[in-house]
Every structure is written in C-alpha cells, then in structure tokens.
Motif scaffolding. Structure first.
Motif, PDB file in Angstrom:
ATOM      1  N   LEU A   1       0.744  -1.102  -0.074  1.00 53.25           N
ATOM      2  CA  LEU A   1      -0.096  -0.021   0.184  1.00 53.25           C
ATOM      3  C   LEU A   1       1.017   1.137   0.030  1.00 53.25           C
ATOM      4  O   LEU A   1       1.985   1.383   0.452  1.00 53.25           O
ATOM      5  N   ALA A   2       0.318   2.218  -0.625  1.00 54.72           N
ATOM      6  CA  ALA A   2       0.909   3.628  -0.516  1.00 54.72           C
ATOM      7  C   ALA A   2       1.038   4.096   0.676  1.00 54.72           C
ATOM      8  O   ALA A   2       0.164   4.042   1.614  1.00 54.72           O
ATOM      9  N   GLY A   3       2.159   4.700   1.426  1.00 56.52           N
ATOM     10  CA  GLY A   3       2.184   5.301   2.686  1.00 56.52           C
ATOM     11  C   GLY A   3       1.280   6.474   2.711  1.00 56.52           C
ATOM     12  O   GLY A   3       1.331   7.220   1.707  1.00 56.52           O
ATOM     13  N   GLU A   4       0.586   6.822   4.091  1.00 58.65           N
ATOM     14  CA  GLU A   4      -0.101   7.877   4.375  1.00 58.65           C
ATOM     15  C   GLU A   4       0.182   8.211   5.661  1.00 58.65           C
ATOM     16  O   GLU A   4      -0.196   7.614   6.556  1.00 58.65           O
ATOM     17  N   GLU A   5       0.821   9.481   5.926  1.00 61.10           N
ATOM     18  CA  GLU A   5       0.821   9.940   7.093  1.00 61.10           C
ATOM     19  C   GLU A   5       0.758  11.496   7.289  1.00 61.10           C
ATOM     20  O   GLU A   5       0.726  12.173   6.470  1.00 61.10           O
ATOM     21  N   PRO A   6       0.309  11.940   8.739  1.00 57.64           N
ATOM     22  CA  PRO A   6       0.291  13.438   8.629  1.00 57.64           C
ATOM     23  C   PRO A   6       1.520  14.042   8.689  1.00 57.64           C
ATOM     24  O   PRO A   6       2.450  13.668   9.390  1.00 57.64           O
ATOM     25  N   LEU A   7       1.695  15.275   8.261  1.00 60.54           N
ATOM     26  CA  LEU A   7       2.572  15.937   8.275  1.00 60.54           C
ATOM     27  C   LEU A   7       2.163  17.543   8.976  1.00 60.54           C
ATOM     28  O   LEU A   7       1.166  18.088   8.242  1.00 60.54           O
ATOM     29  N   GLU A   8       2.590  17.613  10.000  1.00 58.99           N
ATOM     30  CA  GLU A   8       2.296  19.118  10.544  1.00 58.99           C
ATOM     31  C   GLU A   8       3.383  20.084  10.294  1.00 58.99           C
ATOM     32  O   GLU A   8       4.565  19.870  10.409  1.00 58.99           O
ATOM     33  N   VAL A   9       2.830  21.236  10.019  1.00 60.77           N
ATOM     34  CA  VAL A   9       3.861  22.491   9.384  1.00 60.77           C
ATOM     35  C   VAL A   9       3.733  23.736  10.594  1.00 60.77           C
ATOM     36  O   VAL A   9       2.780  23.933  10.719  1.00 60.77           O
ATOM     37  N   ARG A  10       4.738  23.866  11.076  1.00 59.91           N
ATOM     38  CA  ARG A  10       4.884  24.923  11.946  1.00 59.91           C
ATOM     39  C   ARG A  10       5.851  25.935  11.571  1.00 59.91           C
ATOM     40  O   ARG A  10       6.747  25.729  11.163  1.00 59.91           O
TER      41      ARG A  10
ATOM     42  N   PHE B   1       0.885  25.906  11.708  1.00 59.91           N
ATOM     43  CA  PHE B   1       0.123  26.396  10.443  1.00 59.91           C
ATOM     44  C   PHE B   1      -0.955  25.374   9.629  1.00 59.91           C
ATOM     45  O   PHE B   1      -1.909  25.893   9.326  1.00 59.91           O
ATOM     46  N   THR B   2      -0.671  24.001   9.564  1.00 57.09           N
ATOM     47  CA  THR B   2      -1.363  23.152   8.844  1.00 57.09           C
ATOM     48  C   THR B   2      -0.918  21.800   9.065  1.00 57.09           C
ATOM     49  O   THR B   2      -0.046  21.389   9.585  1.00 57.09           O
ATOM     50  N   VAL B   3      -1.901  20.904   8.788  1.00 59.21           N
ATOM     51  CA  VAL B   3      -1.750  19.404   9.094  1.00 59.21           C
ATOM     52  C   VAL B   3      -2.154  19.034   7.850  1.00 59.21           C
ATOM     53  O   VAL B   3      -3.488  19.157   7.310  1.00 59.21           O
ATOM     54  N   THR B   4      -1.387  18.263   7.056  1.00 56.66           N
ATOM     55  CA  THR B   4      -1.732  17.608   5.691  1.00 56.66           C
ATOM     56  C   THR B   4      -1.435  16.189   5.611  1.00 56.66           C
ATOM     57  O   THR B   4      -0.331  15.504   6.110  1.00 56.66           O
ATOM     58  N   MET B   5      -2.178  15.443   5.177  1.00 55.54           N
ATOM     59  CA  MET B   5      -1.832  13.971   5.014  1.00 55.54           C
ATOM     60  C   MET B   5      -1.334  13.720   3.624  1.00 55.54           C
ATOM     61  O   MET B   5      -1.577  14.252   2.452  1.00 55.54           O
TER      62      MET B   5
ATOM     63  N   GLY C   1       8.886   7.857  22.107  1.00 53.10           N
ATOM     64  CA  GLY C   1       9.972   8.771  21.976  1.00 53.10           C
ATOM     65  C   GLY C   1      10.894   8.693  20.716  1.00 53.10           C
ATOM     66  O   GLY C   1      11.839   9.537  20.612  1.00 53.10           O
ATOM     67  N   SER C   2      10.512   7.791  19.928  1.00 52.33           N
ATOM     68  CA  SER C   2      11.364   7.663  18.647  1.00 52.33           C
ATOM     69  C   SER C   2      10.899   8.678  17.657  1.00 52.33           C
ATOM     70  O   SER C   2       9.927   9.066  17.742  1.00 52.33           O
ATOM     71  N   ARG C   3      11.860   9.314  16.878  1.00 54.71           N
ATOM     72  CA  ARG C   3      11.268  10.077  15.779  1.00 54.71           C
ATOM     73  C   ARG C   3      10.667   9.655  14.672  1.00 54.71           C
ATOM     74  O   ARG C   3      10.830   8.627  14.235  1.00 54.71           O
ATOM     75  N   ASN C   4       9.721  10.546  14.237  1.00 51.36           N
ATOM     76  CA  ASN C   4       8.799  10.016  13.106  1.00 51.36           C
ATOM     77  C   ASN C   4       8.992  11.092  11.924  1.00 51.36           C
ATOM     78  O   ASN C   4       8.382  10.673  11.042  1.00 51.36           O
ATOM     79  N   LEU C   5       9.486  11.905  12.063  1.00 45.42           N
ATOM     80  CA  LEU C   5       9.821  12.948  11.133  1.00 45.42           C
ATOM     81  C   LEU C   5       8.109  13.500  10.468  1.00 45.42           C
ATOM     82  O   LEU C   5       8.331  13.965   9.298  1.00 45.42           O
ATOM     83  N   ASN C   6       7.292  13.606  11.472  1.00 49.77           N
ATOM     84  CA  ASN C   6       6.045  14.046  10.937  1.00 49.77           C
ATOM     85  C   ASN C   6       5.831  15.530  11.315  1.00 49.77           C
ATOM     86  O   ASN C   6       4.597  15.933  11.222  1.00 49.77           O
TER      87      ASN C   6
END
Length: 286
Positions: free
Chosen positions: A27-36, A42-46, A85-90
C-alpha cells in the motif's frame, strides 16, 4: 524515509466464484505532516512520506507565504516524535526570515488538509485566490498538440510508486523547447513526484523548482495524472506555470480560474485527443 513510501500488508482476494486467496499486498504510505511556522501551527496535511522538504517549500509557495527559497532559514524535522519517544519526521518546524509572513492574516485558516482536498483547510474561496508574484505572460503560442498528447505516457512511464501500489497521484513538470533543425518540438521531464494527495504531488514538484531557483516556470507544462481542480490551477499560477494538463476532467471552478488568470487548462488528455478550456492561444500549430 524511503521505506515509508510503501507499507506491506495482507489482503484476501475474492472472485465471482467465491474463491478466496490470501496474498501479500503493498500500500502507498499515508501519514500526517504538521507544519509549524516560527513556532506556530500552520497546517496538518496527509501525505505520502518522502520529498518532505519540497512539499513544505511548495506548500508555502502556493499558499502565498513565501516567494523565494531564501525566505526559509531552516526546516527541522527533529521535533516529530512517536509515543515511545522515537522520531517519526512528521513535524516540520520552519524558521522564516523576519517579516516574511504575518501570522494574524492566517488565523482564520482551519489547520487540517486531507489527502483528497488541498483547499479544505482554507477559510474561504477568496482566501485561496491569491496574487502570484509570478504573473502569467499574455497567452502566446507555446506548446504543440503533439507535445501535449505525449505527456501522459511520459508521466506514466516514470510512476514507480503507482506501479508498486496503484494508489497514488503523480505530477510532472515538463519543459518544452524548439531545437533548431528538429522536426518536432521537444519536451523534457524536469521533475516528477507521487503522493496519495494530488495537491501534495504538485506541491512537491513546485517545491523542487523553488529550491532549484527555477521560478517563474514560463516555459513549462504541469501534467497531472488525475483531474484538474481549482486548487491545482491556483498552485500552477503561483509558480508561473502557464499550462496545466490533466488526464481527467477539469472542474468548473478550475476552468473559471484558468480563464480569469489566462492559464491554459487542458483536460481529458489521454494520448489521442484532449480538450482545451482556457487560454487556447498557447496551443500552437505543429
């Protein structure tokens, strides 16, 4: 990051006779990305993870926050953490040059953007009809019908993530040119990106162009794998792209905005014929 482009799972495949087969699927990955921005959400985009710096840069460009790459001092992904506590880069924490944006002017935005709709988070239609720093030149002959008709296949040939999952959109930026002595116009694929969100794929492509200091993109065509929506016309205009070509139909608002801005909107481009809905003067004879 590359391993998050796809996610492995198992699926049960049924046929009309009731036979069931269990098989591995991708499957294609889909995760949220929050932009500050400067510490403010500022926004959260999937999105599909990958090319996230380009995504952030392109999104800020098409939202009218920035017009040049030098206005972004830093994009830091270290603050995104999983529950363990691990990084998710989101989470993308963006530090802008002082005076680049006015937070008060964006307070009316909602902060959620789905992978299906790139303007769902904007407070009003008026807010997304932004003024580009890169206004389109008056329509003039630019691209031949044969060149346009060749772009969907050229795009499809490079869609590796779609080949693996069947679940992503693609956007490709093509430069068109006439080489002296050549029998036909030439097109060069400058950048292609794929994402579960069509608007994200476009933002990634335009973010790449911004990072390469290529704006305005007056000699290019933006080819997309799906339909031509209002948001995609808006995004193309913000980068100075004069032609948007889509495999599927345009929406009425997309055509209205194309006519208003003088941007050429092409739909139903499937390799044999296409429809042009606005600024048809850019489509020239062979």
């Amino acid at each position: 990051m590359a391993t998050r482009l796809t996610v492995r799972t198992r699926a049960h495949r049924f046929d009309a006779d009731g036979l069931v087969r269990s098989r591995a699927d991708k499957l294609a990955g889909e995760e949220p990305l929050e932009v500050r921005l400067d510490g403010e959400q500022f926004t959260v985009t999937m999105r599909t993870p990958g090319s996230d710096v380009e995504l952030v840069m392109g999104f800020l460009l098409t939202e009218g926050v920035i017009t040049h790459r030098d206005q972004v001092r830093e994009i830091d992904f270290s603050s995104g953490l999983n529950p363990d506590g691990s990084r998710n880069l989101n989470v993308a924490s963006v530090l802008l040059e002082p005076g680049t944006w006015d937070p008060a002017s964006y307070r009316q935005r909602q902060v959620y953007t789905s992978s299906a709709c790139g303007i769902c988070g904007t407070a009003s239609i008026e807010a997304v009809q932004k003024v580009s720093r890169y206004p389109l030149a008056r329509p003039r002959p630019l691209v031949t019908p044969a060149t346009l008709l060749g772009l969907p296949d050229a795009l499809r040939a490079e869609q590796a993530l779609f080949d693996a999952t069947g679940g992503v959109h693609a956007a490709g930026l093509f430069r068109v040119s006439d080489r002296p002595g050549a029998e036909a116009q030439e097109s060069e694929l400058l950048c292609l990106r794929e994402d579960v969100g069509r608007h994200n794929a476009v933002d990634k492509v335009l973010g790449w162009a911004l990072g390469e200091d290529r704006l305005p993109l007056g000699d290019t065509v933006l080819q997309v794998s799906g339909r031509a929506s209002f948001e995609l016309v808006q995004k193309a205009a913000m980068a100075g792209v004069p032609v948007l070509s889509a495999v599927s139909a345009p929406s009425s608002l997309a055509v209205d905005l194309g006519q208003q801005l003088g941007l050429t909107v092409v739909g139903f481009n499937r390799g044999r014929t296409f429809n042009a809905y606005s600024a048809v003067e850019r489509i020239r004879e062979q």
